[in-house]
Write an enzyme that holds these catalytic residues in place. Structure first.
Site, short mmCIF file in Angstrom:
data_model
loop_
_atom_site.label_atom_id
_atom_site.label_comp_id
_atom_site.label_asym_id
_atom_site.label_seq_id
_atom_site.Cartn_x
_atom_site.Cartn_y
_atom_site.Cartn_z
N GLN A 53 21.97 21.40 114.46
CA GLN A 53 23.43 21.36 114.44
C GLN A 53 24.19 20.65 115.27
OE1 GLN A 53 25.36 23.68 112.33
NE2 GLN A 53 27.06 22.59 113.03
N ASP A 77 19.25 19.75 105.75
CA ASP A 77 20.53 19.07 105.91
C ASP A 77 20.82 17.87 105.13
OD1 ASP A 77 22.40 20.44 107.10
OD2 ASP A 77 21.82 19.77 109.04
N LYS A 136 25.89 30.84 109.38
CA LYS A 136 24.42 30.40 108.73
C LYS A 136 23.60 31.40 108.83
CE LYS A 136 25.69 25.56 108.93
NZ LYS A 136 25.46 24.14 109.62
N1 L37 Z 1 24.02 20.57 110.51
N2 L37 Z 1 26.18 21.08 110.05
C1 L37 Z 1 25.22 20.32 110.38
N3 L37 Z 1 25.46 19.27 111.36
C2 L37 Z 1 26.75 18.95 111.67
O1 L37 Z 1 27.01 17.76 112.23
N4 L37 Z 1 29.08 19.05 111.11
C3 L37 Z 1 27.56 19.48 111.19
C4 L37 Z 1 27.45 20.64 110.06
N5 L37 Z 1 28.41 21.21 109.44
C5 L37 Z 1 28.80 22.53 109.57
O2 L37 Z 1 28.15 23.08 110.18
N6 L37 Z 1 29.69 22.74 108.85
C6 L37 Z 1 30.57 23.90 108.75
C7 L37 Z 1 31.88 23.94 108.67
C8 L37 Z 1 32.52 25.17 108.45
C9 L37 Z 1 31.72 26.45 108.18
C10 L37 Z 1 30.30 26.44 108.33
C11 L37 Z 1 29.66 25.20 108.54
C12 L37 Z 1 32.27 27.64 108.05
O3 L37 Z 1 31.77 28.63 108.15
N7 L37 Z 1 33.82 27.74 107.62
C13 L37 Z 1 34.37 28.94 107.56
C14 L37 Z 1 34.80 29.92 108.72
C15 L37 Z 1 35.41 28.78 109.67
C16 L37 Z 1 36.03 29.49 110.84
O4 L37 Z 1 36.25 30.82 110.91
O5 L37 Z 1 36.48 28.58 111.75
C17 L37 Z 1 35.45 28.39 106.40
O6 L37 Z 1 36.03 29.67 105.84
O7 L37 Z 1 35.95 27.43 106.28
#
Ligand code: L37
Ligand code: NAP
Length: 284
Positions: free
Chosen positions: A97, A120, A53
């Protein structure tokens, strides 16, 4: 025929490029969007998401302010920080988060965030606005899923939509967004009978459960659009979704990969909300 891949990595890059342009002109007019990100404790997955983020903020030109608090932080201290950020004009959006450590009441913390800065869309005021179809902010993960569906070119109106999972952060708001686009929505959860049968009805299937590869290709209707929200870290460090990709891609028309699917879109939508918050706070 094998399913086409709906790449959240590619689509999020486009969204972020547009936002970068927009933030550039906002900055010329003296408006600088800012996002405060609060993380409590050191959950490794949360750490990765928060870093992603912050990186997105940098790419776009949004200022980010990180508050990495120790696991021992008290609820009172966290509430005090949120209150301070509510008053801070540099901060357009506040993100806490989740999950928070067990001794902190998540609901109380979410309620403390001023709804105008709740990027959010977890505050009850924003949840209510989503429910009545008049949102200021769209919930990030469900909104990312909607943009991926749009990218597939499939119209939601009249389609059988099945959402597996009913959490407040994904499943429930996802169902509302699909309904707003005139889908016929079924919500499944841990007490659902014959889950596989219900999934097989879906033209559009969104799975947000948190169980590695729970849904197999045999539970997917041929030609369905499959959105896999799950992020499960296996012992071998591999990250897999809630859908078994190898069998599902043989049946679906479109499918999101994990990683590189819904995750990057979640972040792009958070950036969109932060820019929108900055505009709203500046009377735009
Ligand atoms: N504010 N956000 C907030 N509160 C929460 O409780 N769960 C949650 C939330 N969600 C969140 O941040 N989700 C999220 C999930 C995946 C990614 C980012 C945010 C992400 O960057 N995923 C990438 C890389 C994953 C990795 O390498 O592990 C992807 O390609 O999916
Ligand atoms: P959650 O709060 O744990 O909710 C899980 C939901 O799945 C609950 O509604 C639960 O039902 C249901 N469920 C559990 N087991 C089931 C089963 N066997 N059959 C049917 N339903 C079942 O999880 P969440 O926060 O919604 O997250 C779900 C997944 O998405 C996780 O892997 C999470 O990491 C991931 N996620 C990804 C992103 C992203 O951006 N990619 C964002 C957020 C979350 P009950 O309500 O009956 O308990």
């Amino acid at each position: 025929m094998e399913a086409k891949i709906l790449s959240g990595k590619d689509l999020s890059a486009k969204v972020k490029e547009q936002l970068k342009q927009e933030v550039g002109s906002m900055r010329e007019n003296g408006i600088i969007p800012g996002l405060a990100v609060i993380i409590v404790g050191d959950d490794p997955a949360s750490r990765i998401y928060v870093n992603n983020k912050k990186k997105a903020c940098r790419e776009i030109g949004i200022e980010s302010y990180e508050y990495a608090l120790s696991e021992e932080t008290s609820e009172a201290e966290l509430l005090e920080l949120v209150e301070k950020l509510n008053q801070d004009n540099k901060v357009s959006g506040i993100l806490v988060q989740l999950p928070l450590p067990r001794h902190i009441n998540e609901e109380k913390v979410i309620l403390a965030i001023c709804p105008e800065k709740d990027v959010d869309a977890f505050h009850p005021v924003n949840v209510g606005k989503i429910m009545i179809g008049k949102p200021d902010f769209l919930p990030c993960t469900p909104a990312g899923v909607m943009e991926l569906i749009e990218e597939s070119g499939v119209d939601v109106a009249g389609k059988e939509c099945v959402v597996v999972g009913r959490s407040n952060i994904v499943g429930k708001p996802q169902s509302m967004l699909l309904l707003a686009k005139h889908g016929t929505v079924t919500i499944c959860h841990s007490k659902t009978k014959n889950l596989d049968e219900v999934c097989r009805r879906a033209d559009i299937l969104v799975v947000a459960v948190g169980k590695p590869e729970l849904v197999k290709g045999s539970s997917i209707k041929p030609g369905a659009v499959v959105l896999d929200v799950g992020m499960n870290r296996l012992e071998n460090k591999k990250v897999v979704g809630d859908v078994e990709f190898s069998s599902a891609k043989e049946v679906a028309s479109y499918i999101t990969p994990v990683p590189g699917g819904v995750g990057p879109m979640t972040i792009a939508m958070l950036m969109k909300n932060t820019v929108k918050a900055a505009k709203l706070q500046n009377g735009k």
